[in-house]
Design an enzyme around this catalytic site. Structure first.
Site, mmCIF file in Angstrom:
data_model
loop_
_atom_site.group_PDB
_atom_site.id
_atom_site.type_symbol
_atom_site.label_atom_id
_atom_site.label_comp_id
_atom_site.label_asym_id
_atom_site.label_seq_id
_atom_site.Cartn_x
_atom_site.Cartn_y
_atom_site.Cartn_z
ATOM 1 N N THR A 157 1.761 1.899 6.847
ATOM 2 C CA THR A 157 2.269 3.256 6.663
ATOM 3 C C THR A 157 1.319 4.291 7.248
ATOM 4 O O THR A 157 0.130 4.019 7.461
ATOM 5 C CB THR A 157 2.521 3.560 5.177
ATOM 6 O OG1 THR A 157 1.293 3.408 4.449
ATOM 7 C CG2 THR A 157 3.568 2.617 4.610
ATOM 8 N N LYS A 183 -0.698 -2.067 4.131
ATOM 9 C CA LYS A 183 -1.867 -1.485 4.783
ATOM 10 C C LYS A 183 -1.606 0.008 4.979
ATOM 11 O O LYS A 183 -0.923 0.422 5.908
ATOM 12 C CB LYS A 183 -2.154 -2.125 6.141
ATOM 13 C CG LYS A 183 -3.455 -1.613 6.771
ATOM 14 C CD LYS A 183 -3.439 -1.637 8.263
ATOM 15 C CE LYS A 183 -4.590 -0.811 8.822
ATOM 16 N NZ LYS A 183 -4.551 0.628 8.462
ATOM 17 N N GLU A 262 9.314 2.658 12.866
ATOM 18 C CA GLU A 262 9.615 4.071 12.634
ATOM 19 C C GLU A 262 8.541 4.873 13.357
ATOM 20 O O GLU A 262 7.430 5.035 12.858
ATOM 21 C CB GLU A 262 9.612 4.389 11.133
ATOM 22 C CG GLU A 262 10.702 3.704 10.346
ATOM 23 C CD GLU A 262 12.089 4.277 10.607
ATOM 24 O OE1 GLU A 262 12.193 5.278 11.365
ATOM 25 O OE2 GLU A 262 13.057 3.738 10.061
ATOM 26 N N LEU A 263 8.885 5.381 14.550
ATOM 27 C CA LEU A 263 7.880 5.990 15.405
ATOM 28 C C LEU A 263 8.124 7.502 15.525
ATOM 29 O O LEU A 263 8.392 8.151 14.540
ATOM 30 C CB LEU A 263 7.875 5.280 16.757
ATOM 31 C CG LEU A 263 7.757 3.736 16.655
ATOM 32 C CD1 LEU A 263 7.796 3.096 18.030
ATOM 33 C CD2 LEU A 263 6.527 3.308 15.887
#
Length: 512
Positions: A157, A183, A262-263
Site C-alpha cells: 500500500t 507491506k 492500482e497506479l
C-alpha cells in the site's frame, strides 16, 4: 499524544508481525516516522529482517492450510468482529492517520470508516461467493463453476491511504479463504502497526492461528522485492507509481503469478455550458485540494466550456483565497501538508514546468513558512491556466495543482481532451443536459474505470469496484465482484450416468 498511548504505539516498534506475535529479531537500525504536520518524530520502527520475512511467509503458508477449511460465513464472522473493534478505535486511529500522513482529521476518520464499511460488505459477501450452473451437452452430466481460496495475498500500500486500501484487500481476501501479508509504505508505518494491534485481540479471542493477517515493514528493495519474487504468493496487490507498478507486474508475471494494480490517475472534471455551478464548484475544490492533492482520484484537470470559463475562474479564485491551510488535527482547516519536502519539491518543479510550457499561474504555488508551518510541507494550492497537451499536464503530480483547460465546441471535444492522457482512473461531468451525460457514459465516452455525473472524481463508495484503465493498471478492488480476483475459478463436470460420452461427439472405443 493520548491516541498514541491508547493505540499501543511505543517509542520504538517492531516491524514484523504474524497477527499476534511480534518478531523481535528485526533489524537493529531504527527509522523514524515523522509527521508532516509539525516535523516532529512520532515514534521509531525497527524494520523486518530477511529472516523475519521468511518466518512471516512460512507462518502465512501454514495458516492458509487451516483458514481455507473454515466455512466462508465463519470467516465472515471474524471480519465482523474486526469491524466492531475498528468502530471502537475509530477516533484514535483516524487521528493517527491524520497526524502521520497529513490529511485532515475528517478525512482520517473517513478512511477508518471505509475500513468499517468494507468489513460490513465482506461479511455479506462471505455468504455470496456464488458460482454458476451450466447445462452439459452430454446426457446425465451436470456442470457448474465454483471459487476456491487462492493462497497468500501480498498487499503493498501507498502513503496516501495508510489503512483503507489494506482493508479493501485484506477483508475480502479473508472471507475468500486467503491469508494476507501487508507491506505498508515506510512513510506511514505506525498506522499499520496500530491496525495490527487492534485486530490482534479478535484473533486471540477466537484462538486463530498466527499468519492470517501479517505485517512486514521495510524497504521496497528488500521486503518488497522478496514478496514480488516469492512463488508462495500467488497474488500481489500493489498500489503506487506507474514505474514501480510496471516493475511489480513484470516480476510477478515471470513467475506466472497475478497482480492487482492500482497506479496513477490524471483525473478530469468536465463543466459543460449546462453545468449547475452551485453543485459543481464545491466538488471541484474538494477534489483538487482534499488530501492536499495526494489522492489517486484527485481532480487534476478542469475542462470548462468557454461560455462559462470566466465565471468559473472567478468563482475558483474566490474559493481558493478562502482556503484555510494548517495542522490537519485542527478541524477548522481545509488543507493539510504534503507528505514530505520531496513532495513539495515535485510541486514546485511542476509549476516551473507548466510556466515554461506556456501555462499561466492564476493563484497559489507558494511554500508556507513560519509559525505553524515549521515542517516545510505546507503549500498554497495552485490554479493554473493550461492546455491539455503540455507535457507536465500529461503527468500526474501528487500535489494540489488544478489545471484549467478551455473547450469551445460540443461535449465530444471535452471528452476527447479528458481521454487524451495515459491514465484512466476517475472522471466526471457536470451537466443538466441528458444527451451530454449519456455521451459521456457511452462506449465512445469516458475511458476511465470510474465515470461520474454531477459528482466529483474523488470519494468513491466501497460498494462499487474501484480501479481504472491504461496506466492506472486495470485492477479492481473493493465492491461489486472484485472478490473474484482473490479466488481461483474452477469448472466442475459430474457424470452421474453409466456411460462415458465425450464432448463434441468424439468417439473413442478401446479394442476388446
Amino acid at each position: 499524544m493520548d491516541f498514541l498511548r491508547r493505540l499501543h504505539i511505543e517509542a520504538v516498534n517492531y516491524g514484523a508481525c504474524t497477527g499476534q506475535d511480534w518478531d523481535e529479531e528485526c533489524a537493529e537500525q531504527c527509522f523514524k516516522s515523522i509527521s508532516p504536520a509539525d516535523g516532529r518524530t512520532i515514534a521509531g520502527v525497527r524494520p523486518a529482517s530477511m529472516a523475519a520475512c521468511e518466518r512471516t511467509i512460512a507462518a502465512a503458508e501454514a495458516a492458509f492450510a487451516e483458514w481455507r477449511q473454515r466455512p466462508a460465513p465463519q470467516r465472515g464472522e471474524i471480519v465482523r468482529q474486526i469491524g466492531l473493534r475498528l468502530r471502537d478505535c475509530k477516533q484514535d486511529l483516524g487521528a493517527l492517520v491524520s497526524y502521520e500522513m497529513g490529511k485532515s482529521l475528517q478525512e482520517g476518520l473517513g478512511e477508518v470508516q471505509e475500513m468499517i464499511d468494507i468489513c460490513d460488505f465482506a461479511v455479506g459477501q462471505s455468504r455470496m461467493l456464488y458460482g454458476l450452473s451450466m447445462h452439459s451437452e452430454r446426457s446425465l452430466h451436470r456442470m457448474y463453476e465454483q471459487y476456491q481460496p487462492l493462497g497468500i495475498v501480498g498487499i503493498v500500500t501507498a502513503f496516501n491511504f495508510p489503512v483503507a486500501v489494506w482493508a479493501w484487500n485484506a477483508m475480502l481476501a479473508a472471507v475468500c479463504g486467503d491469508v494476507s501479508i501487508w507491506k505498508p509504505s515506510s512513510q506511514v508505518p505506525l498506522s499499520a502497526i496500530a491496525v495490527q494491534k487492534i485486530i490482534a485481540g479478535v484473533l486471540k479471542d477466537n484462538e486463530l492461528p498466527e499468519g492470517i493477517f501479517s505485517l512486514l515493514i521495510g524497504s521496497g528493495a528488500t521486503i518488497g522485492e522478496t514478496l514480488l519474487h516469492d512463488e508462495r504468493l500467488p497474488l500481489i496487490s500493489f498500489t503506487g507509481s506507474v514505474p514501480t507498478g510496471r516493475h511489480a507486474a513484470e516480476v510477478v508475471a515471470r513467475r506466472l503469478g497475478r497482480t492487482l494494480l492500482e497506479l496513477s490517475g490524471n483525473n478530469a472534471i468536465i463543466l459543460t455550458e449546462h453545468a449547475d455551478l452551485e453543485v459543481a464548484l464545491p466538488a471541484v475544490v474538494f477534489g483538487a485540494v482534499g488530501t492536499a492533492g495526494q489522492r489517486c482520484t484527485t481532480t487534476r484537470r478542469l475542462i470548462v466550456h468557454e461560455r462559462i470559463y470566466e465565471k468559473v475562474s472567478r468563482a475558483l479564485l474566490k474559493a481558493y483565497r478562502g482556503l484555510r491551510i494548517g495542522h490537519p488535527l485542527d478541524e477548522t482547516n481545509h488543507v493539510g501538508p504534503l507528505i514530505d519536502t520531496r513532495a513539495v519539491t515535485a510541486f514546485q518543479d511542476a509549476l516551473s514546468a507548466v510556466k515554461e510550457q506556456g501555462g499561466h499561474l492564476l493563484f497559489g504555488g507558494e511554500v508556507l513558512s513560519g509559525k505553524g508551518y515549521e515542517s516545510g510541507c505546507y503549500v498554497i494550492p495552485a490554479l493554473v491556466e493550461a492546455e491539455n497537451h503540455y507535457p507536465i499536464v500529461q503527468q500526474e503530480t501528487f500535489g494540489p495543482i488544478l489545471y484549467l483547460i478551455r473547450y469551445s465546441g460540443e461535449v465530444t471535444e471535452a471528452i476527447a481532451l479528458q481521454n487524451d492522457v495515459r491514465q484512466g482512473l476517475s472522471s466526471a461531468i457536470f451537466t443538466d443536459h441528458l444527451r451530454q451525460a449519456e455521451k459521456f457514459l457511452a462506449a465512445s465516452g469516458s475511458d476511465c474505470g470510474i465515470a461520474n455525473v454531477n459528482i466529483g472524481t474523488s470519494g468513491a463508495e466501497i460498494g462499487g469496484a474501484f480501479g481504472g484503465e491504461k496506466e492506472t493498471g486495470g485492477g479492481r478492488e473493493s465492491g461489486s465482484d472484485a472478490w473474484k480476483v482473490y479466488m481461483r475459478r474452477q469448472t466442475v463436470t459430474i457424470n452421474y450416468g453409466g456411460e462415458l460420452p465425450l464432448a463434441q461427439g468424439i468417439r473413442f472405443e478401446l479394442s476388446e
